[in-house]
Enzyme design. Structure first.
Site, PDB file in Angstrom:
ATOM      1  N   TYR A 137      90.291 -18.314  27.927  1.00  0.00           N
ATOM      2  CA  TYR A 137      90.836 -18.392  26.567  1.00  0.00           C
ATOM      3  C   TYR A 137      89.813 -17.961  25.516  1.00  0.00           C
ATOM      4  O   TYR A 137      90.163 -17.387  24.502  1.00  0.00           O
ATOM      5  CB  TYR A 137      91.265 -19.830  26.247  1.00  0.00           C
ATOM      6  CG  TYR A 137      92.715 -20.109  26.475  1.00  0.00           C
ATOM      7  CD1 TYR A 137      93.293 -19.946  27.725  1.00  0.00           C
ATOM      8  CD2 TYR A 137      93.517 -20.560  25.426  1.00  0.00           C
ATOM      9  CE1 TYR A 137      94.629 -20.227  27.933  1.00  0.00           C
ATOM     10  CE2 TYR A 137      94.854 -20.845  25.628  1.00  0.00           C
ATOM     11  CZ  TYR A 137      95.402 -20.674  26.879  1.00  0.00           C
ATOM     12  OH  TYR A 137      96.725 -20.965  27.066  1.00  0.00           O
ATOM     13  N   LYS A 192      91.188 -22.203  41.717  1.00  0.00           N
ATOM     14  CA  LYS A 192      91.543 -21.047  42.555  1.00  0.00           C
ATOM     15  C   LYS A 192      90.258 -20.624  43.258  1.00  0.00           C
ATOM     16  O   LYS A 192      89.811 -19.473  43.162  1.00  0.00           O
ATOM     17  CB  LYS A 192      92.149 -19.945  41.660  1.00  0.00           C
ATOM     18  CG  LYS A 192      92.768 -18.774  42.411  1.00  0.00           C
ATOM     19  CD  LYS A 192      94.032 -19.120  43.171  1.00  0.00           C
ATOM     20  CE  LYS A 192      94.493 -17.934  44.012  1.00  0.00           C
ATOM     21  NZ  LYS A 192      95.592 -18.297  44.949  1.00  0.00           N
ATOM     22  N   ASP A 224      98.146 -22.269  42.896  1.00  0.00           N
ATOM     23  CA  ASP A 224      99.486 -21.839  43.342  1.00  0.00           C
ATOM     24  C   ASP A 224     100.165 -22.964  44.121  1.00  0.00           C
ATOM     25  O   ASP A 224     101.349 -23.257  43.922  1.00  0.00           O
ATOM     26  CB  ASP A 224      99.421 -20.535  44.154  1.00  0.00           C
ATOM     27  CG  ASP A 224      98.381 -20.559  45.262  1.00  0.00           C
ATOM     28  OD1 ASP A 224      97.538 -21.484  45.314  1.00  0.00           O
ATOM     29  OD2 ASP A 224      98.392 -19.631  46.101  1.00  0.00           O
ATOM     30  N   ASP A 248      97.268 -24.841  30.976  1.00  0.00           N
ATOM     31  CA  ASP A 248      98.342 -24.391  30.079  1.00  0.00           C
ATOM     32  C   ASP A 248      99.639 -24.249  30.867  1.00  0.00           C
ATOM     33  O   ASP A 248     100.693 -24.745  30.459  1.00  0.00           O
ATOM     34  CB  ASP A 248      97.945 -23.045  29.455  1.00  0.00           C
ATOM     35  CG  ASP A 248      99.043 -22.483  28.561  1.00  0.00           C
ATOM     36  OD1 ASP A 248      99.595 -23.256  27.763  1.00  0.00           O
ATOM     37  OD2 ASP A 248      99.357 -21.286  28.683  1.00  0.00           O
ATOM     38  N   ASP A 252     103.091 -27.196  31.191  1.00  0.00           N
ATOM     39  CA  ASP A 252     104.493 -26.894  30.848  1.00  0.00           C
ATOM     40  C   ASP A 252     105.402 -27.218  32.027  1.00  0.00           C
ATOM     41  O   ASP A 252     106.495 -27.757  31.862  1.00  0.00           O
ATOM     42  CB  ASP A 252     104.664 -25.402  30.498  1.00  0.00           C
ATOM     43  CG  ASP A 252     104.565 -25.142  29.002  1.00  0.00           C
ATOM     44  OD1 ASP A 252     103.951 -25.963  28.303  1.00  0.00           O
ATOM     45  OD2 ASP A 252     105.109 -24.123  28.536  1.00  0.00           O
TER      46      ASP A 252
HETATM   47  C1  IPM Z   1      99.587 -24.988  24.380  1.00  0.00           C
HETATM   48  C2  IPM Z   1     100.053 -23.687  23.805  1.00  0.00           C
HETATM   49  C3  IPM Z   1      98.833 -22.936  23.272  1.00  0.00           C
HETATM   50  C4  IPM Z   1      97.913 -22.674  24.443  1.00  0.00           C
HETATM   51  C5  IPM Z   1      99.133 -21.637  22.511  1.00  0.00           C
HETATM   52  C6  IPM Z   1     100.140 -21.877  21.394  1.00  0.00           C
HETATM   53  C7  IPM Z   1      97.890 -21.003  21.978  1.00  0.00           C
HETATM   54  O1  IPM Z   1     100.746 -22.946  24.761  1.00  0.00           O
HETATM   55  O2  IPM Z   1      99.031 -25.805  23.616  1.00  0.00           O
HETATM   56  O3  IPM Z   1      99.769 -25.203  25.575  1.00  0.00           O
HETATM   57  O4  IPM Z   1      98.068 -21.670  25.147  1.00  0.00           O
HETATM   58  O5  IPM Z   1      97.025 -23.487  24.678  1.00  0.00           O
HETATM   59 MG    MG Z   2     101.053 -23.962  26.572  1.00  0.00          MG
END
Ligand code: IPM
Ligand code: MG
Length: 360
Positions: A137, A192, A224, A248, A252
């Site tokens: 990042y 990984k 993975d 990240d 999600d």
């Molecule tokens: C998160 C979001 C951010 C990230 C973006 C909006 C920069 O997806 O907080 O997970 O990738 O960290």
């Molecule tokens: Mg995110």
């Protein structure tokens, strides 16, 4: 001492949900001072930058930040440095918010919201600890360059750099081991290492830090496989620790196990326990301004703030109890609506939580 809290509502549904979260915070009777500043696209519109110096200064001088959400399609064509997301990345970096806590909890009242079978997710309670200020990042160099030799010689090439310094891995390792020690004592480090040098290094440091936490059981998993296990048998996890990019993606995925990303808060902390608290969901511009967004993730972010930045455990517990009661009452915003429940809007949900808090 008065606690200073910066409210950064942002874009989309951000202002609606932070309004309710701030009301809940205000209803607790704590000695706090709240100040609001624009961030993201809203800040770009007013000041020409998603994280203007005045907003950054307010954030730096506060003990904690309550963040809404940023982003809107209308900013998609801006150059990268001016896009709303840069405000989040800028705040993380400027405040050194390296430790990101993303719990994925399935509320029993919402058991049917998940797209997975109830037996796979019922009782789910996992915590992802994501490193937040390093990795690919922020790694330099990055950009677009001309390839010097090899089969693609002379072509343009996009590139980023993945790296982790030893101290960066050690400090997130300690945070994760300490979190695991307070829970079921199981920590799974995701990497990984079969392919990446950075990951092998990460793994070696995790193993070394583990010596200081004999009561925490450390395991390792390739990313993975972790993605697969999260949908196959998510309850096998307690705490997951991983780097910025993998975290990240996996956070999600973990959030979606609960079927209700509108319920999940997150905390990003630095080494002084100064923290930024935000919902795991985004700015949802499609439903902005309609008063229908679910404010609970942002309200639960206030609970995390009280717990992590201020050690106000009783107040943090009270918010969680109030939210649980409101769900028991059958109140639901559209995103978590189910048969037999009553659909309410953003403000009515906030009202209900404030009322539940007063009656505890
Ligand atoms: C998160 C979001 C951010 C990230 C973006 C909006 C920069 O997806 O907080 O997970 O990738 O960290
Ligand atoms: Mg995110």
């Amino acid at each position: 001492m008065t606690k200073k809290i910066a409210i950064l509502p942002g874009d989309g549904i951000g202002p609606e949900i932070t309004e309710q979260a701030a009301r809940v915070l205000g209803a607790l009777g704590l000695d706090i001072e709240m100040s609001t500043a624009p961030v993201g696209g809203a800040a770009y519109d007013q000041h020409g930058h998603p994280l203007p110096p005045s907003t950054l200064k307010l954030a730096q001088e506060s003990d904690a930040i309550l963040f809404g959400a940023v982003g809107d399609w209308k900013y998609d064509n801006l150059e990268r440095a001016l896009r709303p997301e840069q405000a989040i990345l800028g705040l993380r970096k400027a405040l050194g918010l390296f430790a990101n806590f993303r719990p994925a909890i399935l509320y029993p009242q919402l058991a049917n919201a998940s797209s997975l079978k109830p037996e796979i997710v019922s009782g789910l309670d996992i915590l992802i600890v994501r490193e937040l200020t390093g990795d690919i990042y922020f790694g330099q160099p990055r950009g677009v360059r001309e390839v010097a030799d090899g089969p693609f010689k002379g072509e343009r090439q996009g590139f980023d750099t993945m790296h982790y310094a030893e101290s960066e891995v050690r400090r997130i390792a300690h945070v994760a081991f300490q979190a695991a020690a307070k829970r079921k004592g199981r920590l799974c480090s995701v990497d990984k290492a079969n392919v990446l040098e950075t990951s092998q290094f990460w793994r070696d440091i995790m193993i070394d830090v583990a010596n200081e936490y004999p009561n925490v059981e450390l395991s390792h998993m390739y990313v993975d496989n972790a993605a697969m296990q999260l949908v196959r048998a998510p309850k096998a996890f307690d705490v997951i620790v991983t780097g910025n990019l993998f975290g990240d993606i996996l956070s999600d995925e973990a959030a979606m196990l609960t079927g209700s990303i509108g319920m999940l808060p997150s905390a990003s902390l630095n080494d002084r326990n100064q923290g930024m608290y935000e919902p795991s969901h985004g700015s949802a511009p499609d439903i902005a301004g309609q008063g229908i967004a679910n404010p609970l993730a942002n309200i639960l972010s206030v609970s995390m703030m009280l717990r992590y930045s201020f050690a106000e455990t009783a107040a943090a517990d009270a918010i969680e109890q109030a939210v649980s009661q409101v769900l028991d009452q059958g109140l639901r915003t559209g995103d978590i609506m189910a048969e037999g429940c009553r659909q309410v809007g953003t403000a009515e949900m906030g009202d209900a939580v404030v009322a539940a808090l007063k009656n505890l």
